[in-house]
Design a protein around this motif. Sequence first.
Motif, PDB file in Angstrom:
ATOM      1  N   GLY A  13       0.846  -1.208   0.251  1.00  0.00           N
ATOM      2  CA  GLY A  13      -0.066  -0.134  -0.069  1.00  0.00           C
ATOM      3  C   GLY A  13       0.939   1.310  -0.155  1.00  0.00           C
ATOM      4  O   GLY A  13       0.779   2.137   0.709  1.00  0.00           O
ATOM      5  N   ALA A  14       1.989   1.109  -0.877  1.00  0.00           N
ATOM      6  CA  ALA A  14       2.981   2.343  -0.933  1.00  0.00           C
ATOM      7  C   ALA A  14       2.434   3.264  -1.804  1.00  0.00           C
ATOM      8  O   ALA A  14       3.224   4.576  -1.886  1.00  0.00           O
ATOM      9  N   SER A  15       1.455   3.327  -2.296  1.00  0.00           N
ATOM     10  CA  SER A  15       1.095   4.447  -3.372  1.00  0.00           C
ATOM     11  C   SER A  15       0.525   5.878  -2.665  1.00  0.00           C
ATOM     12  O   SER A  15       0.300   6.793  -3.511  1.00  0.00           O
ATOM     13  N   SER A  16       0.246   5.979  -1.503  1.00  0.00           N
ATOM     14  CA  SER A  16      -0.015   6.958  -0.717  1.00  0.00           C
ATOM     15  C   SER A  16      -0.028   7.072   0.508  1.00  0.00           C
ATOM     16  O   SER A  16       0.364   5.920   1.318  1.00  0.00           O
ATOM     17  N   GLY A  17      -0.279   8.088   1.497  1.00  0.00           N
ATOM     18  CA  GLY A  17      -0.448   8.260   2.850  1.00  0.00           C
ATOM     19  C   GLY A  17       0.762   7.629   3.573  1.00  0.00           C
ATOM     20  O   GLY A  17       1.958   7.902   3.308  1.00  0.00           O
ATOM     21  N   LEU A  18       0.367   6.884   4.882  1.00  0.00           N
ATOM     22  CA  LEU A  18       1.470   6.454   5.624  1.00  0.00           C
ATOM     23  C   LEU A  18       2.542   5.502   4.858  1.00  0.00           C
ATOM     24  O   LEU A  18       3.826   5.472   5.348  1.00  0.00           O
ATOM     25  N   GLY A  19       2.089   4.491   3.967  1.00  0.00           N
ATOM     26  CA  GLY A  19       2.953   3.770   3.146  1.00  0.00           C
ATOM     27  C   GLY A  19       4.055   4.496   2.397  1.00  0.00           C
ATOM     28  O   GLY A  19       5.095   4.131   2.414  1.00  0.00           O
ATOM     29  N   LYS A  20       3.446   5.519   1.773  1.00  0.00           N
ATOM     30  CA  LYS A  20       4.400   6.421   0.776  1.00  0.00           C
ATOM     31  C   LYS A  20       5.326   6.986   1.906  1.00  0.00           C
ATOM     32  O   LYS A  20       6.547   7.045   1.549  1.00  0.00           O
ATOM     33  N   ASP A  21       4.794   7.820   2.778  1.00  0.00           N
ATOM     34  CA  ASP A  21       5.643   8.334   3.799  1.00  0.00           C
ATOM     35  C   ASP A  21       6.865   7.483   4.296  1.00  0.00           C
ATOM     36  O   ASP A  21       7.986   8.056   4.717  1.00  0.00           O
ATOM     37  N   ALA A  22       6.450   6.233   4.895  1.00  0.00           N
ATOM     38  CA  ALA A  22       7.361   5.254   5.346  1.00  0.00           C
ATOM     39  C   ALA A  22       8.411   4.876   4.354  1.00  0.00           C
ATOM     40  O   ALA A  22       9.441   4.694   4.612  1.00  0.00           O
ATOM     41  N   ALA A  23       7.943   4.682   3.071  1.00  0.00           N
ATOM     42  CA  ALA A  23       9.040   4.367   1.936  1.00  0.00           C
ATOM     43  C   ALA A  23      10.025   5.371   1.802  1.00  0.00           C
ATOM     44  O   ALA A  23      11.166   5.089   1.727  1.00  0.00           O
ATOM     45  N   LEU A  24       9.586   6.730   1.730  1.00  0.00           N
ATOM     46  CA  LEU A  24      10.646   7.701   1.659  1.00  0.00           C
ATOM     47  C   LEU A  24      11.471   7.881   2.953  1.00  0.00           C
ATOM     48  O   LEU A  24      12.655   8.305   2.766  1.00  0.00           O
ATOM     49  N   VAL A  40       0.029   0.971  -9.935  1.00  0.00           N
ATOM     50  CA  VAL A  40       1.398   1.108 -10.364  1.00  0.00           C
ATOM     51  C   VAL A  40       2.144   2.302 -10.960  1.00  0.00           C
ATOM     52  O   VAL A  40       3.161   2.466 -10.637  1.00  0.00           O
ATOM     53  N   GLU A  41       1.290   3.315 -11.725  1.00  0.00           N
ATOM     54  CA  GLU A  41       1.992   4.299 -12.099  1.00  0.00           C
ATOM     55  C   GLU A  41       2.208   5.290 -10.866  1.00  0.00           C
ATOM     56  O   GLU A  41       3.327   6.099 -10.978  1.00  0.00           O
ATOM     57  N   LYS A  42       1.590   5.264  -9.681  1.00  0.00           N
ATOM     58  CA  LYS A  42       1.903   6.176  -8.779  1.00  0.00           C
ATOM     59  C   LYS A  42       3.292   5.423  -7.986  1.00  0.00           C
ATOM     60  O   LYS A  42       3.733   6.353  -7.613  1.00  0.00           O
ATOM     61  N   ILE A  43       3.249   4.115  -7.697  1.00  0.00           N
ATOM     62  CA  ILE A  43       4.474   3.645  -6.930  1.00  0.00           C
ATOM     63  C   ILE A  43       5.741   3.754  -8.120  1.00  0.00           C
ATOM     64  O   ILE A  43       6.836   4.038  -7.459  1.00  0.00           O
ATOM     65  N   GLU A  44       5.608   3.704  -9.414  1.00  0.00           N
ATOM     66  CA  GLU A  44       6.661   3.973 -10.243  1.00  0.00           C
ATOM     67  C   GLU A  44       7.204   5.394 -10.000  1.00  0.00           C
ATOM     68  O   GLU A  44       8.315   5.499  -9.992  1.00  0.00           O
ATOM     69  N   GLU A  45       6.396   6.406  -9.769  1.00  0.00           N
ATOM     70  CA  GLU A  45       6.538   7.935  -9.597  1.00  0.00           C
ATOM     71  C   GLU A  45       7.484   7.813  -8.208  1.00  0.00           C
ATOM     72  O   GLU A  45       8.428   8.545  -7.937  1.00  0.00           O
ATOM     73  N   ILE A  46       6.928   7.226  -7.105  1.00  0.00           N
ATOM     74  CA  ILE A  46       7.498   7.210  -5.644  1.00  0.00           C
ATOM     75  C   ILE A  46       8.789   6.480  -5.628  1.00  0.00           C
ATOM     76  O   ILE A  46       9.839   6.720  -5.082  1.00  0.00           O
ATOM     77  N   ALA A  47       8.969   5.429  -6.706  1.00  0.00           N
ATOM     78  CA  ALA A  47      10.341   4.748  -6.749  1.00  0.00           C
ATOM     79  C   ALA A  47      11.295   5.561  -7.186  1.00  0.00           C
ATOM     80  O   ALA A  47      12.406   5.611  -6.856  1.00  0.00           O
ATOM     81  N   LYS A  48      10.949   6.385  -8.281  1.00  0.00           N
ATOM     82  CA  LYS A  48      11.961   7.397  -8.634  1.00  0.00           C
ATOM     83  C   LYS A  48      12.278   8.255  -7.369  1.00  0.00           C
ATOM     84  O   LYS A  48      13.672   8.569  -7.393  1.00  0.00           O
TER      85      LYS A  48
END
Length: 255
Positions: A13-24, A40-48
């Motif tokens: 669930g890394a595409s938004s919210g707490l998951g995205k924050d934690a990944a970064l 997938v398009e959201k997490i590809e952006e976050i992966a960059k």
Amino acid sequence: MFELNGKVAVVTGASSGLGKDAALAYAKEGVNVALLARRVEKIEEIAKEVESLGVKAIAIKCDVAKEEEVKVAIETIVNEFGRIDILLNNAGVTAHGGVDSLSEEEWNKVMDINVKGIYLVSKYVIPVMKEQNYGKVINISSVNAILGEKGGIFIRHAYNTSKAAVLGLTKAMGASYAQYGITVNAICPGLFESEMTERTLFTSQKFLEKYNTLCPASRPGKKGELNGTIFYFSSDASSYVTGQYIVVDGGISIV
Ligand SMILES: NC(=O)c1ccc[n+]([C@@H]2O[C@H](COP(=O)([O-])OP(=O)(O)OC[C@H]3O[C@@H](n4cnc5c(N)ncnc54)[C@H](O)[C@@H]3O)[C@@H](O)[C@H]2O)c1
């Protein structure tokens, strides 16, 4: 003992919210991150973004409630990184209503993603961690696992049930896998701004006023305020702690 540099983390669930924050936040500590989500398009952006912080990242389309997708995702991560040190089971959904109004479909969706999703991802990650004789599993539950609905404004019986189940599973997994050097702990956040809560809790001024009045900290959690607890359970600082949960809620559960 809080060192995370060089570890490999899986965040669902890394595409938004707490998951995205934690990944970064992991990336800033030198952690290589596998991002799992349906969009997938959201997490590809976050992966960059993650890679721009100097670590490796991989974005994999994965619905945590679908076993075949989970199996392929975990195999891909092991092929890419060779190991999995940390699993942050964060993906989750909510549904408004009590048992007298929720549809069976809504009930099943919440259970499928919030409970079965943790079972499925863990099913494929635990063998990898057993092989390594090392692993840190963090399950995101909720303050709603241990509370009814304070103020009675947002009633979410399926959500509360699913998050209480997460605590039960955390204890059982903790007990079973400690012998393999794996710790399994949970975090129960109070209210934090995210895609989920923006659409629901943050839309109600009445709810926010009530939350702020009831909460000893008089406010919701800020971006990043969950990460200290995530780092604690992800690192060797918690090496002798398993099957436990920490509530991160500004004190709303203690009054
Ligand atoms: N924000 C809060 O106040 C709060 C409080 C307590 C617990 N939580 C929990 O924190 C976790 C993260 O939620 P959030 O608040 O960041 O909301 P969010 O909606 O921003 O994040 C949830 C993420 O899970 C993903 N997801 C949903 N179903 C999925 C599926 N089947 N497969 C893969 N990914 C899926 C969503 O796409 C989203 O990226 C959830 O488990 C939630 O229940 C949040």
